[in-house]
Design a protein around this motif. Structure first.
Motif, mmCIF file in Angstrom:
data_model
loop_
_atom_site.group_PDB
_atom_site.id
_atom_site.type_symbol
_atom_site.label_atom_id
_atom_site.label_comp_id
_atom_site.label_asym_id
_atom_site.label_seq_id
_atom_site.Cartn_x
_atom_site.Cartn_y
_atom_site.Cartn_z
ATOM 1 N N ARG A 607 61.501 16.011 56.260
ATOM 2 C CA ARG A 607 61.779 14.782 57.001
ATOM 3 C C ARG A 607 60.840 14.696 58.204
ATOM 4 N NH1 ARG A 607 67.197 12.876 56.081
ATOM 5 N NH2 ARG A 607 67.597 13.355 53.873
ATOM 6 N N SER A 608 60.532 13.491 58.566
ATOM 7 C CA SER A 608 59.746 13.263 59.775
ATOM 8 C C SER A 608 60.708 13.254 60.954
ATOM 9 C CB SER A 608 58.995 11.931 59.674
ATOM 10 O OG SER A 608 58.258 11.692 60.844
ATOM 11 N N VAL A 609 60.865 14.410 61.571
ATOM 12 C CA VAL A 609 61.855 14.581 62.628
ATOM 13 C C VAL A 609 61.234 14.353 63.996
ATOM 14 C CG1 VAL A 609 63.447 16.203 63.723
ATOM 15 C CG2 VAL A 609 63.232 16.140 61.228
ATOM 16 N N TRP A 610 60.151 15.073 64.258
ATOM 17 C CA TRP A 610 59.537 14.994 65.582
ATOM 18 C C TRP A 610 58.460 13.923 65.599
ATOM 19 C CZ3 TRP A 610 61.755 17.674 69.395
ATOM 20 C CH2 TRP A 610 62.578 18.750 69.046
ATOM 21 N N PRO A 611 58.399 13.118 66.635
ATOM 22 C CA PRO A 611 57.368 12.072 66.719
ATOM 23 C C PRO A 611 55.963 12.677 66.689
ATOM 24 C CG PRO A 611 59.080 11.737 68.379
ATOM 25 C CD PRO A 611 59.314 13.088 67.787
ATOM 26 N N ARG A 612 55.085 12.021 65.943
ATOM 27 C CA ARG A 612 53.675 12.418 65.866
ATOM 28 C C ARG A 612 53.495 13.867 65.436
ATOM 29 N NH1 ARG A 612 54.429 9.539 70.364
ATOM 30 N NH2 ARG A 612 54.512 11.405 71.663
ATOM 31 N N ALA A 613 54.411 14.345 64.600
ATOM 32 C CA ALA A 613 54.308 15.711 64.082
ATOM 33 C C ALA A 613 54.482 15.678 62.567
ATOM 34 C CB ALA A 613 55.365 16.614 64.718
ATOM 35 N N GLU A 614 54.060 16.746 61.913
ATOM 36 C CA GLU A 614 54.202 16.829 60.467
ATOM 37 C C GLU A 614 55.677 16.921 60.082
ATOM 38 O OE1 GLU A 614 51.954 20.024 58.930
ATOM 39 O OE2 GLU A 614 50.007 19.240 59.583
ATOM 40 N N SER A 615 55.968 16.477 58.859
ATOM 41 C CA SER A 615 57.342 16.572 58.359
ATOM 42 C C SER A 615 57.765 18.032 58.274
ATOM 43 C CB SER A 615 57.446 15.910 56.985
ATOM 44 O OG SER A 615 57.135 14.537 57.067
ATOM 45 N N THR A 616 59.030 18.266 58.445
ATOM 46 C CA THR A 616 59.550 19.636 58.419
ATOM 47 C C THR A 616 60.777 19.696 57.527
ATOM 48 O OG1 THR A 616 60.346 21.463 59.796
ATOM 49 C CG2 THR A 616 61.004 19.252 60.440
ATOM 50 N N ILE A 617 61.031 20.832 56.932
ATOM 51 C CA ILE A 617 62.197 21.010 56.062
ATOM 52 C C ILE A 617 63.459 21.071 56.923
ATOM 53 C CG2 ILE A 617 63.356 22.510 54.406
ATOM 54 C CD1 ILE A 617 60.990 21.117 53.237
ATOM 55 N N VAL A 618 64.422 20.270 56.572
ATOM 56 C CA VAL A 618 65.709 20.280 57.266
ATOM 57 C C VAL A 618 66.814 20.431 56.237
ATOM 58 C CG1 VAL A 618 64.915 18.909 59.239
ATOM 59 C CG2 VAL A 618 65.840 17.754 57.220
ATOM 60 N N TYR A 619 68.012 20.693 56.729
ATOM 61 C CA TYR A 619 69.154 20.941 55.845
ATOM 62 C C TYR A 619 70.313 20.049 56.254
ATOM 63 C CZ TYR A 619 66.355 24.996 54.690
ATOM 64 O OH TYR A 619 65.321 25.800 54.292
ATOM 65 N N ARG A 620 71.109 19.682 55.254
ATOM 66 C CA ARG A 620 72.311 18.905 55.516
ATOM 67 C C ARG A 620 73.535 19.792 55.352
ATOM 68 N NH1 ARG A 620 70.706 16.597 50.463
ATOM 69 N NH2 ARG A 620 69.863 14.768 51.529
ATOM 70 N N VAL A 621 74.560 19.533 56.167
ATOM 71 C CA VAL A 621 75.820 20.266 56.070
ATOM 72 C C VAL A 621 76.644 19.611 54.975
ATOM 73 C CG1 VAL A 621 77.875 21.038 57.295
ATOM 74 C CG2 VAL A 621 75.719 20.773 58.531
ATOM 75 N N ALA A 622 76.863 20.367 53.885
ATOM 76 C CA ALA A 622 77.622 19.818 52.756
ATOM 77 C C ALA A 622 79.119 19.928 52.975
ATOM 78 C CB ALA A 622 77.228 20.542 51.468
ATOM 79 N N GLY A 623 79.555 20.892 53.780
ATOM 80 C CA GLY A 623 80.986 21.061 54.010
ATOM 81 C C GLY A 623 81.312 22.470 54.434
ATOM 82 N N ARG A 624 82.600 22.774 54.447
ATOM 83 C CA ARG A 624 83.068 24.102 54.840
ATOM 84 C C ARG A 624 83.258 24.970 53.615
ATOM 85 N NH1 ARG A 624 85.464 24.457 59.968
ATOM 86 N NH2 ARG A 624 85.531 26.673 59.461
ATOM 87 N N ASP A 625 82.978 26.289 53.744
ATOM 88 C CA ASP A 625 83.370 27.250 52.725
ATOM 89 C C ASP A 625 84.857 27.476 52.825
ATOM 90 O OD1 ASP A 625 81.021 27.702 51.459
ATOM 91 O OD2 ASP A 625 80.477 29.486 52.601
ATOM 92 N N VAL A 626 85.481 27.777 51.696
ATOM 93 C CA VAL A 626 86.913 28.057 51.695
ATOM 94 C C VAL A 626 87.204 29.333 52.441
ATOM 95 C CG1 VAL A 626 88.925 28.531 50.256
ATOM 96 C CG2 VAL A 626 87.230 26.829 49.524
ATOM 97 N N VAL A 627 86.354 30.352 52.265
ATOM 98 C CA VAL A 627 86.572 31.650 52.899
ATOM 99 C C VAL A 627 85.843 31.684 54.225
ATOM 100 C CG1 VAL A 627 86.294 34.139 52.683
ATOM 101 C CG2 VAL A 627 86.777 32.745 50.661
ATOM 102 N N ARG A 628 86.543 31.996 55.297
ATOM 103 C CA ARG A 628 85.935 32.133 56.620
ATOM 104 C C ARG A 628 85.658 33.603 56.905
ATOM 105 N NH1 ARG A 628 86.902 28.039 60.403
ATOM 106 N NH2 ARG A 628 87.234 29.581 62.023
ATOM 107 N N GLN A 629 84.463 33.902 57.372
ATOM 108 C CA GLN A 629 84.075 35.281 57.631
ATOM 109 C C GLN A 629 84.651 35.767 58.954
ATOM 110 O OE1 GLN A 629 82.471 37.321 55.716
ATOM 111 N NE2 GLN A 629 81.928 35.902 54.079
ATOM 112 N N PRO A 630 85.198 36.993 58.985
ATOM 113 C CA PRO A 630 85.604 37.568 60.267
ATOM 114 C C PRO A 630 84.401 37.676 61.187
ATOM 115 C CG PRO A 630 86.490 38.845 58.419
ATOM 116 C CD PRO A 630 85.494 37.877 57.847
ATOM 117 N N LEU A 631 84.660 37.595 62.484
ATOM 118 C CA LEU A 631 83.567 37.592 63.454
ATOM 119 C C LEU A 631 82.744 38.866 63.408
ATOM 120 C CD1 LEU A 631 85.185 35.898 66.565
ATOM 121 C CD2 LEU A 631 83.432 34.982 65.060
ATOM 122 N N GLY A 632 83.327 39.969 63.008
ATOM 123 C CA GLY A 632 82.593 41.227 63.019
ATOM 124 C C GLY A 632 81.687 41.429 61.826
#
Length: 646
Positions: A607-632
């Protein structure tokens, strides 16, 4: 179906009502020899698994509740494949029928309704149940030997708080009585029932609904965005105290509402009591005859019950009475008195009671002192000998001013407490969340989210300004609560976008969760309101994380200062939001890798994200995983490198 026997024991006698889910019959229990109410599922709903489950849930839900103000369930069964519920038979009428006939009810009657409904709702809340469809048609006024009693009916769309994980956002109540969060499809909460209770009280008291539109999309926007007419503007006989009551009962932000049904009922009762409580008038005069004349007049006059008279012989004693009675409304003071005269008292009254109004009394021809009194803040004046008709008119006018002054003072206090959208609040929040407290200018690790109403600029160009603003605010009323719910702080509104900052533990995960929740909420409300509603635009969002500078910026010379956050994360989030399509939450690869708990990401391509810069690969958030990882543990992040067609 009359004469048919259901479940081998209930003989149907006559139909007494019907709704969306079922038909209610008066039936005779041949085993226990008593009349009952029997609810049969609508034949067209029998084949629906969801409808059968909801019907059964109504029976099991109500059976758990033991309260005199909730209709009691005696039995549940299935007869020839069709479910049925057996309940106590009630004689009387529902509140909807009563209101259509009477239109308005006296405040004392409404208070009695609220007290009984509160008892039933408390029992439901204690059992972890939200009714979700509280309305006059589901409030029955049952006649009994001891008089009329209120019964709550129909928990068919009720919700158990323990089932929050399974919430799909598809259940509906009756839109006119639904809270803003309920029409948005949020997980049911007991405070939504209190909103419905407030709407019922408003209609019973005023004869109309607080939010009334011809179509569902307009109603949803109105509930989420518009103010309601103050009751006193609809019926001048209603006390101004009811205006303040409903401002809280029907607050868009549920944290500002009454937090329990008991609190709501107590506040309504206080307004009713205030209406019967006489106004306090302090009469300050050194002539005993004046005290006697006033006592005799108000004792003989029918308005004597409207006023409680307190007397003082001079200004010094008057100040003592003001301290002893802080609820004094009006001071009627003579000018010429010993010890402390009326003009000196007038200057001292605001120190003791800033809300009281003063009426000065003087002899004819003493216009010099009258002018001094008015210049020092007297509200009005009277001449001796007192004209009692003039006195009563003046008191009524002065008391109205006192009430307006109190309302304004209360509004100012509330405004001081509710500045959660100001930039100053941002720094205070960041200070509170920081490990050692942030200074006015300090680098902080935070996540910034820009949430933009997709392509709203065209609406602003095509619609009248007031309408366009209202439609934009309708979206913000959905967006902002979700950002705040995850601990975000709204830094600013930039056109049709809102910028929020997340700081503290798991700030990135909370920002992503907030953006996903915003998207889901808008999708839900758009399905309900229709493709032509303002919610159909959807949102596009950008999220970035990193070090930001919380700083005071602006011009000291021009006294135009504000607090905000600056840095690469702010710029990146803004540009990502600008590059996003409808429904997309765009992030860079660094955000994908930094997310400590499960989110699903997929490549959105270059996507062309930054003005006057080359396009860069970006990602979209599709949703939440069912399993949440413990903080550790190491985060589990799913990234699909194949771009999805836009």
């Amino acid at each position: 179906m009359k004469g048919q026997t259901v479940g081998g024991r209930y003989a149907l006698e006559r139909e007494i009502g019907r709704g969306g889910m079922g038909i209610v019959w008066q039936a005779f229990d041949q085993m226990l020899r008593r009349d009952v109410a029997l609810k049969l599922m609508m034949p067209e709903n029998v084949a629906s698994f969801e409808a059968r489950r909801n019907f059964e849930q109504e029976a099991t839900t109500v059976a758990r509740l033991r309260n005199e103000h909730i209709v009691q369930v005696h039995d549940y069964g299935i007869d020839e494949g069709s479910p049925y519920i057996v309940m106590e038979l009630l004689e009387g009428e529902d509140l909807e029928t009563r209101l259509r006939r009477a239109r308005q009810l006296p405040a004392a009657t409404v208070l009695s309704l609220l007290r009984q409904l509160s008892s039933g709702l408390e029992a439901a809340s204690a059992a972890g149940i939200v009714h979700c469809d509280l309305k006059p048609a589901n409030v029955f006024l049952a006649r009994g030997a001891s008089g009329e009693s209120v019964k709550i009916l129909d928990f068919g769309v009720g919700w158990r708080l323990s089932e929050a994980r399974n919430w799909s956002g598809v259940r509906l109540g009756t839109p006119a009585y639904m809270s803003p969060e309920q029409v948005r499809g949020a997980v049911p909460h007991p405070l939504a029932d209190l909103w419905s209770l407030g709407v019922i009280a408003y209609r019973a008291l005023t004869g109309r609904l607080p939010f009334s539109m011809e179509n569902l999309p307009g109603l949803i926007v109105s509930i989420c965005t518009d103010p309601f007419p103050l009751p006193s503007s609809l019926d001048p006989a209603l006390l101004p105290g009811f205006d303040r009551f409903f401002e809280r009962a029907l607050a868009k932000d549920r944290t500002r509402r009454f937090q329990s049904s008991r609190e709501l009922v107590a506040a309504f009762a206080a307004v009713c009591d205030a209406g019967s409580k006489p106004a306090k008038i302090l009469v300050v005069d050194d002539e005993p005859d004046m005290h006697l004349l006033l006592k005799l007049h108000f004792r003989r006059n029918k308005s004597s019950t409207a006023y409680e008279l307190i007397f003082a012989e001079d200004g010094q004693r008057a100040l003592e009475e003001l301290r002893r009675h802080p609820d004094i409304d009006v001071v009627v003071a003579d000018i010429n008195m010993p010890v402390m005269d009326g003009l000196t008292l007038l200057e001292r009254i605001p120190e003791v009671n800033p809300l009281a109004r003063t009426v000065i009394v003087s002899a004819y021809g003493d216009m010099t002192n009258i002018r001094r009194a008015m210049n020092r803040g007297a509200f009005d004046f009277l001449f001796k000998p007192i004209d009692f008709a003039d006195l009563e008119t003046t008191l009524e006018k002065t008391l109205r001013s006192v009430e307006q002054h109190r309302q304004k003072a209360q509004a100012n206090e509330e405004n001081d407490l509710l500045r959660k959208f100001t930039n100053a609040a941002l720094v205070e929040r960041l200070r509170a969340l920081g490990p050692a407290g942030a200074a006015a200018s300090e680098a902080l690790e935070a996540t910034v989210a820009f949430v933009d109403v997709f392509r709203f600029t065209r609406v602003a160009q095509e619609r009248p300004p007031a309408e366009a603003t209202r439609l934009l605010n309708a979206n913000f009323e959905v967006i902002v609560p979700e950002l705040l719910a995850q601990g975000g702080v709204v830094d600013k509104f930039v056109g049709d976008a809102v910028m929020a900052v997340f700081h503290g533990p798991e700030h990135l995960e909370r920002a992503l969760a907030a953006c996903v929740a915003v998207r889901e909420q808008l999708e839900t409300v758009a399905r309900r309101a229709g493709k032509d509603s303002p919610y159909a635009h959807g949102v596009c969002a950008g999220v970035s994380t990193g070090s930001v500078l919380a700083a005071e910026v602006g011009s000291h010379a021009c006294a135009r200062l504000g607090y905000t956050v600056l840095g690469e994360a702010v710029n990146a989030a803004s540009h990502l939001a600008r590059a996003a399509l409808a429904g997309e939450i765009l992030v860079d690869e660094a955000v994908c890798r930094a997310a400590r708990q499960g989110f699903k990401f997929e490549s959105a391509g270059a996507r062309s994200v930054w003005p006057r810069a080359e396009s860069t690969i970006v990602y979209r958030v599709a949703g939440r995983d069912v399993v949440r990882q413990p903080l550790g543990e190491e985060p589990t992040v799913q990234i699909s490198l194949e771009p999805r067609p836009a």
